[in-house]
Design a protein around this motif. Structure first.
Motif, PDB file in Angstrom:
ATOM      1  N   SER A 298       0.806  -1.229   0.000  1.00 48.04           N
ATOM      2  CA  SER A 298       0.000   0.000   0.000  1.00 48.04           C
ATOM      3  C   SER A 298       0.833   1.271   0.000  1.00 48.04           C
ATOM      4  CB  SER A 298      -0.961  -0.001   1.201  1.00 48.04           C
ATOM      5  OG  SER A 298      -0.290  -0.346   2.403  1.00 48.04           O
ATOM      6  N   GLY A 299       2.052   1.205   0.512  1.00 46.17           N
ATOM      7  CA  GLY A 299       2.908   2.382   0.489  1.00 46.17           C
ATOM      8  C   GLY A 299       3.461   2.688  -0.883  1.00 46.17           C
ATOM      9  N   SER A 300       3.398   1.701  -1.779  1.00 52.65           N
ATOM     10  CA  SER A 300       3.975   1.883  -3.120  1.00 52.65           C
ATOM     11  C   SER A 300       2.914   1.783  -4.215  1.00 52.65           C
ATOM     12  CB  SER A 300       5.071   0.834  -3.374  1.00 52.65           C
ATOM     13  OG  SER A 300       4.556  -0.481  -3.260  1.00 52.65           O
ATOM     14  N   TRP A 301       1.675   2.077  -3.861  1.00 51.17           N
ATOM     15  CA  TRP A 301       0.595   1.959  -4.854  1.00 51.17           C
ATOM     16  C   TRP A 301       0.659   3.022  -5.949  1.00 51.17           C
ATOM     17  CZ3 TRP A 301      -3.888   0.539  -1.004  1.00 51.17           C
ATOM     18  CH2 TRP A 301      -3.900  -0.853  -0.846  1.00 51.17           C
ATOM     19  N   ARG A 302       1.496   4.040  -5.793  1.00 54.25           N
ATOM     20  CA  ARG A 302       1.710   4.962  -6.920  1.00 54.25           C
ATOM     21  C   ARG A 302       2.428   4.233  -8.054  1.00 54.25           C
ATOM     22  NH1 ARG A 302       4.763  10.024  -4.345  1.00 54.25           N
ATOM     23  NH2 ARG A 302       5.827   8.302  -3.314  1.00 54.25           N
ATOM     24  N   ARG A 303       3.364   3.355  -7.680  1.00 55.59           N
ATOM     25  CA  ARG A 303       4.141   2.613  -8.683  1.00 55.59           C
ATOM     26  C   ARG A 303       3.368   1.411  -9.223  1.00 55.59           C
ATOM     27  NH1 ARG A 303       9.190   4.652  -7.976  1.00 55.59           N
ATOM     28  NH2 ARG A 303       9.537   5.567  -5.924  1.00 55.59           N
ATOM     29  N   ASN A 304       2.620   0.771  -8.341  1.00 52.77           N
ATOM     30  CA  ASN A 304       1.911  -0.454  -8.697  1.00 52.77           C
ATOM     31  C   ASN A 304       0.423  -0.308  -8.373  1.00 52.77           C
ATOM     32  OD1 ASN A 304       4.472  -1.975  -9.238  1.00 52.77           O
ATOM     33  ND2 ASN A 304       4.756  -1.599  -7.060  1.00 52.77           N
ATOM     34  N   PRO A 305      -0.265   0.597  -9.072  1.00 53.22           N
ATOM     35  CA  PRO A 305      -1.653   0.879  -8.708  1.00 53.22           C
ATOM     36  C   PRO A 305      -2.591  -0.293  -8.935  1.00 53.22           C
ATOM     37  CG  PRO A 305      -1.093   1.968 -10.774  1.00 53.22           C
ATOM     38  CD  PRO A 305       0.185   1.427 -10.218  1.00 53.22           C
ATOM     39  N   ASP A 306      -2.214  -1.230  -9.813  1.00 50.45           N
ATOM     40  CA  ASP A 306      -3.057  -2.406 -10.013  1.00 50.45           C
ATOM     41  C   ASP A 306      -3.131  -3.254  -8.747  1.00 50.45           C
ATOM     42  OD1 ASP A 306      -0.285  -2.654 -10.703  1.00 50.45           O
ATOM     43  OD2 ASP A 306      -0.662  -4.706 -11.362  1.00 50.45           O
ATOM     44  N   GLY A 307      -2.088  -3.141  -7.896  1.00 52.38           N
ATOM     45  CA  GLY A 307      -2.038  -3.939  -6.674  1.00 52.38           C
ATOM     46  C   GLY A 307      -3.185  -3.668  -5.719  1.00 52.38           C
ATOM     47  N   LYS A 308      -3.626  -2.418  -5.651  1.00 56.19           N
ATOM     48  CA  LYS A 308      -4.695  -2.121  -4.692  1.00 56.19           C
ATOM     49  C   LYS A 308      -6.037  -2.659  -5.150  1.00 56.19           C
ATOM     50  CE  LYS A 308      -5.295   2.703  -6.268  1.00 56.19           C
ATOM     51  NZ  LYS A 308      -5.290   4.114  -5.824  1.00 56.19           N
ATOM     52  N   TRP A 309      -6.215  -2.809  -6.463  1.00 58.94           N
ATOM     53  CA  TRP A 309      -7.486  -3.322  -6.971  1.00 58.94           C
ATOM     54  C   TRP A 309      -7.511  -4.845  -6.999  1.00 58.94           C
ATOM     55  CZ3 TRP A 309     -10.245   0.608  -6.262  1.00 58.94           C
ATOM     56  CH2 TRP A 309      -9.777   1.893  -6.572  1.00 58.94           C
TER      57      TRP A 309
END
Length: 393
Positions: A298-309
Motif C-alpha cells: 500500500s505504500g507503493s501503490w503509486r508505482r503499482n496501482p493495479d495492486g490495490k485493486w
C-alpha cells in the motif's frame, strides 16, 4: 499512432484488467498483437493506463461507468481534455460518444467527484482510516500521482557527483536528496536511465528513497553476519553491503525472485551468498536477520496501482498470516544479542505495528529498539521499519 488510437488501446487493456487479467499481461498481449506500435506509443499507453488505475474509482465515477470507456472518459475530463476529440469512430479510434455519454460529460462535476471519491477498494477504506487517521484524505489524493524515480549510487564504484555528471552527459538530470547520503532523484528523461552507460557499469541501482533510508538506519558493523530472509531481487542486500562490509546470505521462499542477485552483485562488485534452501544454514546464527516481508504494497501503490485493486480481503488476511509465520521462522536464526529487522512497504497498522506487537507479546525474550514509519510523500513510498533485539533468555 494517433492519440485517438492510443486512447482506444488503453480502453481495451483496461477492460481486460477489469475482467481479471493482470495489467502487465494485458499490456504484453496488446503489444504482441500491435507490432506497428513504437516504443513511444507503448510508453504513452502505459502512462495513460497507470494514471487510470491510480484513480480508477474516481475516473469511473466521472465517466459514469466502470468500464474501459468510462474510466478513460473520466481520465480525459480530469485532464481538461474533450473526449469528443478522441472518440471519433474513425479507423483505430474509439466509437463515437453515445447520447448518454455526452449528457453525462455536460453535467458531471469533475472537481466534486475527485474530492469526494476514495480511490481504494471499498472494503479497505475503513482499514486505511484506522491506520492513517486524519492523513487518509491527504494520502488518497497523493496516491493518485506518479511516483518519483530514485537512484542509489554504488559507493564502491563511483561518487554521487560523478554519477550526476555522467547522467547529465546523456541528458538525464538528477538532484541530490536529503535523508540519504547516496540518493539521487531523476528530474528528466526517466525512461533513458535504465539504458544509460552509468547503469550498465553498475554505478547505481534503482531504489526508493525511504527504502534507502531504512537500510542506512541499520547500525551494522563490519564483518557482521546478515541473513536477508526475504531477499527478492537483492536490493536491500546490495544497499547494506555498500554501506558496510558485512557478510550477507540471501534467501527467499520463492527462489525465482532471487534470479537477478548474481548479476546485480557482480555489477556492483560485491559478494552475496544465495541459498537454495534453509537446510544449508541449519544451526547457524546471524548478527542480523532482515525480513522485508510480502505485504499489501500500500505504500507503493503509486508505482503499482493495479495492486490495490487486485488485493482482496482474503488475500490481505493470508498476507498477515504469512508475515507472522516469517517472523517466527526468521527469529530462530538470530543469535543472542542479535537483531530481527521487520520491514514492509505498507501504510497499514495491522501489517506493521500490530505484527511487531503480537510477536513481542508471544516472545518475551525480545525487545523493540526502534519503530519508524516513513510516510508516503514526494520523498518516497510509504515504508515501515522495526528493529528488535534478542535478549538473554
Amino acid at each position: 499512432m494517433k492519440n485517438s488510437s492510443r486512447i482506444a488501446a488503453s480502453i481495451s487493456i483496461i477492460d481486460s484488467f477489469l475482467s481479471g487479467e493482470s495489467i502487465e499481461k494485458g499490456l504484453s498481449n496488446w503489444a504482441r498483437k500491435s507490432r506497428y506500435a513504437g516504443s513511444s506509443d507503448r510508453a504513452a499507453i502505459r502512462d495513460i493506463i497507470f494514471c487510470c488505475l491510480r484513480s480508477l474509482r474516481s475516473f469511473s465515477k466521472i465517466g459514469n461507468s466502470l468500464t474501459g470507456r468510462g474510466v478513460v472518459i473520466g481520465y480525459l475530463l480530469a485532464q481538461n481534455e474533450d473526449p469528443m476529440k478522441y472518440f471519433t469512430g474513425t479507423t483505430y479510434a474509439p466509437t463515437k460518444l453515445s447520447s448518454v455519454e455526452i449528457e453525462n460529460i455536460l453535467v458531471v462535476d469533475v472537481k466534486s467527484v475527485t474530492e469526494s471519491v476514495f480511490d481504494f477498494p471499498e472494503w479497505l477504506c475503513s482499514e486505511l482510516v484506522e491506520s492513517l487517521d486524519f492523513e487518509f484524505i491527504h494520502i488518497n489524493k497523493f496516491l493518485r500521482n506518479r511516483a518519483p524515480m530514485f537512484l542509489r549510487v554504488n559507493g564502491r564504484r563511483s561518487s554521487i557527483e560523478n554519477v550526476k555528471s555522467l547522467l547529465l552527459d546523456e541528458n538525464i538530470e538528477t538532484e541530490r536528496v536529503q535523508g540519504s547520503s547516496k540518493a539521487l532523484i531523476v528530474c528528466s528523461n526517466n525512461r533513458k536511465v535504465k539504458m544509460s552507460k552509468s547503469f550498465k557499469k553498475g554505478l547505481f541501482e534503482f531504489q526508493d528513497l525511504n527504502s534507502q533510508i531504512a537500510c542506512e538506519m541499520l547500525q551494522l558493523k563490519s564483518g557482521s553476519k546478515v541473513l536477508d530472509f526475504c531477499a527478492g531481487g537483492g536490493g536491500k542486500s546490495l544497499a547494506m553491503k555498500d554501506k558496510v562490509d558485512v557478510d550477507i546470505t540471501a534467501y527467499d521462499i520463492n527462489k525465482s525472485r532471487m534470479k537477478d542477485i548474481p548479476a546485480r552483485s557482480e555489477r556492483a562488485d560485491v559478494e552475496i551468498r544465495v541459498l537454495s534452501t534453509l537446510d544449508e544454514i541449519t544451526g547457524l546464527k546471524f548478527d542480523a536477520v532482515i525480513c522485508d516481508v510480502p505485504c499489501s504494497g500500500s505504500g507503493s501503490w503509486r508505482r503499482n496501482p493495479d495492486g490495490k485493486w487486485s488485493l482482496t480481503k482474503e488475500k490481505y488476511e493470508l498476507l498477515k498470516e504469512e508475515q507472522r509465520s516469517i517472523l517466527k521462522s526468521a527469529s530462530q536464526f538470530v543469535r543472542e544479542g542479535g537483531l530481527l529487522v521487520y520491514m514492509t512497504c505498507s501504510i497499514l497498522k495491522p501489517e506493521n505495528e500490530e505484527q511487531v506487537k503480537k510477536f513481542l507479546f508471544e516472545n518475551k525474550t525480545w525487545e523493540n529498539t526502534l519503530i519508524k514509519n516513513l510516510p508516503t510523500s514526494n520523498n518516497g513510498d510509504g515504508f515501515f521499519l522495526s528493529i528488535n533485539k534478542k535478549c538473554k533468555g
